[in-house]
Scaffold this active site. Structure first.
Site, PDB file in Angstrom:
ATOM      1  N   GLU A  72     -54.634  21.460  24.532  1.00  0.00           N
ATOM      2  CA  GLU A  72     -54.558  20.905  25.887  1.00  0.00           C
ATOM      3  C   GLU A  72     -53.943  21.917  26.858  1.00  0.00           C
ATOM      4  OE1 GLU A  72     -56.306  18.368  26.212  1.00  0.00           O
ATOM      5  OE2 GLU A  72     -56.394  17.861  24.080  1.00  0.00           O
TER       6      GLU A  72
ATOM      7  N   MET B 295     -55.174  14.510  26.709  1.00  0.00           N
ATOM      8  CA  MET B 295     -55.971  14.796  27.898  1.00  0.00           C
ATOM      9  C   MET B 295     -55.296  15.880  28.710  1.00  0.00           C
ATOM     10  SD  MET B 295     -58.654  14.194  29.605  1.00  0.00           S
ATOM     11  CE  MET B 295     -58.999  15.170  31.058  1.00  0.00           C
TER      12      MET B 295
ATOM     13  N   GLU C 274     -61.245  11.117  32.166  1.00  0.00           N
ATOM     14  CA  GLU C 274     -62.401  11.784  31.582  1.00  0.00           C
ATOM     15  C   GLU C 274     -63.106  10.822  30.636  1.00  0.00           C
ATOM     16  OE1 GLU C 274     -63.647  15.855  29.165  1.00  0.00           O
ATOM     17  OE2 GLU C 274     -61.551  15.463  29.579  1.00  0.00           O
TER      18      GLU C 274
ATOM     19  N   GLY D 188     -57.134  11.844  21.621  1.00  0.00           N
ATOM     20  CA  GLY D 188     -55.967  12.516  21.073  1.00  0.00           C
ATOM     21  C   GLY D 188     -55.028  12.942  22.178  1.00  0.00           C
TER      22      GLY D 188
END
Length: 882
Positions: free
Chosen positions: A305, A270, A128, A268
């Site tokens: 997440e 994904m 991403e 931080g």
């Protein structure tokens, strides 16, 4: 919608792909420098697309070694391949066809940490937003959803773990010294959610039984020997899964959920489907190495997440302009989770502190953009606090406007209607309109208009008529590309407080819509009139920060003190303290600049000390109340021509006055909350430590001696107390022998622990004063400093730029020029990191003229760089233009 260097992408230009991707089969033959990637892609032409239209795939610095059409080598006349794109012509008009692309990539040399890279012996991906195109040619956009089958082949000894998305199909030996593993993800996903990890890691395992009775295997992979430090992350994961079932009705949908912690990571974490990849600072924790804030961050980011499994994965965004649809919504969900796990009031205060310190300046500066932008040059630069935190606030306002029941109906409809879709903001808002029957068209301006609304408030009380008039005017400042703004729908929670502290029940008789305790401001100017008001009440407005706005409400200190003592909403109590403190702090900055004495408002002193002494209030809240507005808060209140040195000196003088006035009380708090019990990372234990350390900070000022902090450092049995004592020593007594000894001790104790050593760098990077630049440059020569590690760069250079107003904004401008050289150097290896660091200069025009000129010179140095990345070029151009 394909991004090209320097090209501006427009939301209005969106159209679906010309070809539909049905299936993806990927085979990786991993090698540190020569990884082979075979991608078998099955497409069919979208209905209505002319037969002459070619298939155009995205690439980024790729080398193609083979191209097959239906397993036959393709005629070179039918395609054009460059490092950044692959165009294939003469394709079937209707029936499906297969394209097989083989590329060769070098993970070891991938310092951008985007795509597939190898660091510390671990293969890892970050796709991403547009990293997958660095692996193979592909329609690399979020609205292209497909099922993936993954085969991974690698050296068995070096890479015993071969992980990817979905469910494990099996594996076996593969020739001499190698093995393979196969994975299948049955849930269609976009390429940005693809993940692969290979290497040698330890694992912590557990299980979770879903609400329908399915057992899910949970695994967290970390470096060998660090497994015990992943226990809290595992606990947070299981609590997240249970909470999402209970609150949002969302059940996990695969047989296995995995987290991998790596040390070199741009973000931080994904949310890749079933295989989350984390920066290890948000996984690893124990009392000796992690602070209470670390524990809270781990809990929140693990939850964030995981929650993406539904808000981001099962329902993804149609295009990157809709990024807030997954990020803002999921931030709202993780905020609510943390509020339920900890203190709702304290959590809300922390959220608002962050929003004001990071997002409000973004909204007020050259980088301002709507929650849903309508253009971008580099999508990586729109992973911002506006998209995330303000996006969360917009979701919160929907919940406030609709009420809990209709908000839940809207969320349920969204999950039902768009499961498996690539959705838009309009899709999201429509679900709430359909579920509640309310028109949210005006409210939707929050998604399209940039800037923070300013609300001017005045009141008028008529004793004879027993009415209270509350007049509100709204204004949204001009922002880049948006000179004029329409009135917003602003939901303002309120209370009318009687003199005994009780809430007055009054009836709104004119002026606009009031539902329960919420005023709905929808015009530029409105006056709400309430009847049945038998005595003048104190108005508490924007309770719980129901709307992300700036209030201009000239309340007396007596009214603010009344709110601070009596309001049932603890956020409003804290806000009242803040509203009393800011005038004292801005006046103190002005006095310090002139060399005058600093005075502190008596009502501020009495209110602060009353809250500090109130044992009925939770310690964590009392610690927040004792933490005065920051230097950046004061600068924002002053507005223009700010002098960071004067702001710092004035704030220190105010803190010293409070410390002296409350010395006896702070001594009592320090002794009372000195813990003799075993460390626990829960909210109660964290609150006690926060209040104790707040008291320690004031005592160090009142006694003007490092002795107490030095003693606290020596006695600390957890990282929270240790780091706070070291911070007090370094920041208030930087030249003392006690500080030098503590810094050396900390380095000696934790020199082999990268995450803890980041704290050592951060504490020194934030020492106030111009001497810190020399310290920074010396630390960069240390064997501990690793310029290739994003965490280390952020800890030293990033913290210095973002969190040290006096050190970074030196009068001579040397720190700006140092920073410019760092941005240019970092840009050569990691453009994403360089661009994010550069945003530290977004508010340069607010500085006094000499500093502003020096900052502009540094920006011009960056702008004139010979080989700027698109990431940095985009940011520096916008900052200078603004």
């Amino acid at each position: 919608m394909r991004t090209e260097t320097g090209r501006t992408i427009h939301l209005a230009d969106y159209r679906p792909t010309d070809f539909v991707l049905e299936r993806v089969d990927l085979t990786f033959e991993l090698d540190p420098t020569e990884t082979k990637v075979e991608a078998r892609l099955i497409f069919h032409r979208r209905e209505g697309v002319a037969p002459s239209v070619p298939l155009v795939l995205d690439g980024d610095d790729l080398t193609m070694t083979s191209l097959l059409f239906d397993q036959i080598e393709m005629d070179p006349a039918r395609y054009t391949a460059t490092a950044d794109s692959l165009t294939i012509r003469d394709l079937p008009a209707s029936e499906p066809f297969e394209i097989t692309i083989t590329t060769q990539i070098n993970p070891e040399a991938n310092t951008q940490l985007m795509g597939l890279y190898r660091s510390n012996g671990i293969y890892c991906t970050q796709c991403e937003a547009e990293g997958f195109r660095r692996i193979t040619y592909f329609p690399d956009r979020p609205d292209v959803l497909s099922v993936y089958t993954i085969n991974i082949i690698a050296d068995k000894d070096a890479n015993p773990l071969l992980l990817s998305n979905g469910n494990y199909l099996g594996g076996a030996g593969y020739g001499e010294g190698k093995h393979f593993a196969a994975w299948f993800d049955p849930h269609p996903k976009p390429s940005y959610l693809f993940a692969l990890v290979a290497g040698d890691l330890g694992v912590v395992e557990d299980t979770f039984t879903t609400m329908s009775g399915r057992d899910v295997t949970l695994k967290i992979y970390v470096e060998h020997g660090k497994e015990p430090r992943a226990a809290y992350a595992m606990d947070a994961l299981k609590r997240s899964m249970k909470w999402d079932e209970e609150v949002f009705g969302r059940e996990y949908d695969l047989d296995i959920f995995m987290i991998v912690a790596v040390s070199d990571f741009n973000m931080g974490a994904m949310e890749n489907k079933g295989l989350n990849i984390f920066n290890d600072k948000y996984v690893l924790a124990d009392p000796e190495t992690a602070t209470d804030q670390d524990y809270a961050n781990i809990e929140a980011i693990i939850a964030h997440e995981y929650f993406h499994n539904w808000t981001g994965n099962r329902i993804t965004c149609r295009d990157w302009f809709q990024l807030c649809l997954k990020e803002g919504l999921t931030v709202y969900r993780d905020h609510e989770f943390s509020a339920d796990m900890r203190s709702r009031a304290v959590k809300r205060i922390a959220e608002v502190r962050h929003l004001r310190s990071e997002q409000f300046p973004e909204d007020a500066g050259p980088l301002a953009h709507p929650v849903r932008p309508n253009t971008y040059r580099e999508i990586n630069n729109f992973y911002t606090t506006t998209v995330y935190e303000k996006g969360s606030e917009v979701t919160r306002m929907i919940a406030t406007i609709l009420g809990a029941e209709d908000f839940k109906k809207g969320m349920d409809l969204y999950f039902e209607r768009h499961d498996g879709d690539a959705a838009t903001v309009e899709d999201f808002v429509k679900c709430f309109e359909d579920a509640s029957g309310k028109d949210l068209s005006q409210f939707a301006l929050w998604y399209s208009q940039a800037g923070t609304p300013h609300i001017t408030v005045s009141t008028s009380y008529d004793a004879n008529a027993a009415t209270l008039s509350l007049s509100l005017d709204q204004m949204v400042p001009a922002t880049p590309g948006q000179a004029t703004k329409e009135p917003m729908h602003v939901p303002l929670s309120f209370a009318l407080l009687c003199h005994d502290g009780s809430e007055l029940t009054a009836t709104a008789i004119s002026g606009g819509t009031v539902t329960g305790n919420v005023l709905h401001l929808s015009e530029r100017s409105q006056t709400f009139v309430f009847s049945g008001v038998t005595s003048r009440p104190v108005v508490s407005l924007n309770r719980g920060f129901s709307a992300p706005v700036v209030l201009h409400f000239n309340q007396s200190n007596e009214d603010l003190a009344h709110i601070a003592r009596h309001e049932g909403d603890l956020f409003s109590r804290w806000q009242a303290i803040t509203d009393m403190a800011l005038p004292s702090l801005t006046a103190a900055a002005s006095a310090a600049a002139k060399g005058d004495a600093v005075a502190v408002e008596p009502s501020l002193l009495s209110s602060l000390l009353a809250i500090a002494a109130n044992e009925a209030l939770e310690p964590a809240f009392r610690a927040q109340a004792l933490t005065l507005p920051s230097e950046s808060d004061i600068a924002r209140a002053i507005g223009k021509d700010t002098d960071p040195d004067a702001i710092h000196a004035g704030r220190q003088a105010v803190l010293a006055a409070i410390a002296k006035a409350g010395e006896a009380q702070f001594e009592a708090l320090f002794k009372t909350h000195s813990s003799s019990t075993a460390f626990t990372p829960d909210a109660e234990g964290a609150g006690r430590r926060a209040l104790r350390n707040a008291a320690l900070g004031y005592l160090s000022l009142s006694k003007n001696s490092p002795a107490l902090a030095s003693e606290a450092y020596a006695k600390a049995d957890n990282m929270t107390d240790l780091a706070q004592a070291l911070t007090i020593l370094a920041h208030r007594f930087p030249d003392s022998s006690e500080t030098a000894a503590a810094l050396a001790n900390f380095e000696q104790r934790f020199g082999s622990n990268a995450l803890v050593l980041d704290k050592w760098f951060t504490i020194q990077a934030t020492i106030p004063g111009e001497a810190t630049l020399d310290r920074i440059q010396t630390l960069m020569k240390s064997t501990h400093y690793a310029a290739s590690n994003p965490n280390r760069v952020r800890a030293l250079v990033g913290t210095f730029a973002f969190s040290n107003p006096t050190g970074f904004n030196r009068r001579d401008g040397k720190a700006y020029h140092f920073f410019a050289s760092q941005v240019l150097e970092i840009d050569q290896r990691n453009p994403q990191l360089a661009a994010r660091l550069l945003t530290a200069l977004r508010s340069w025009q607010m500085l006094e003229p000499n500093r502003a000129n020096s900052a502009r010179e540094a920006l011009q140095i960056i702008s004139s760089g010979s080989e700027l990345s698109n990431d940095v070029r985009d940011i520096v151009d916008r900052i200078l233009k603004g």
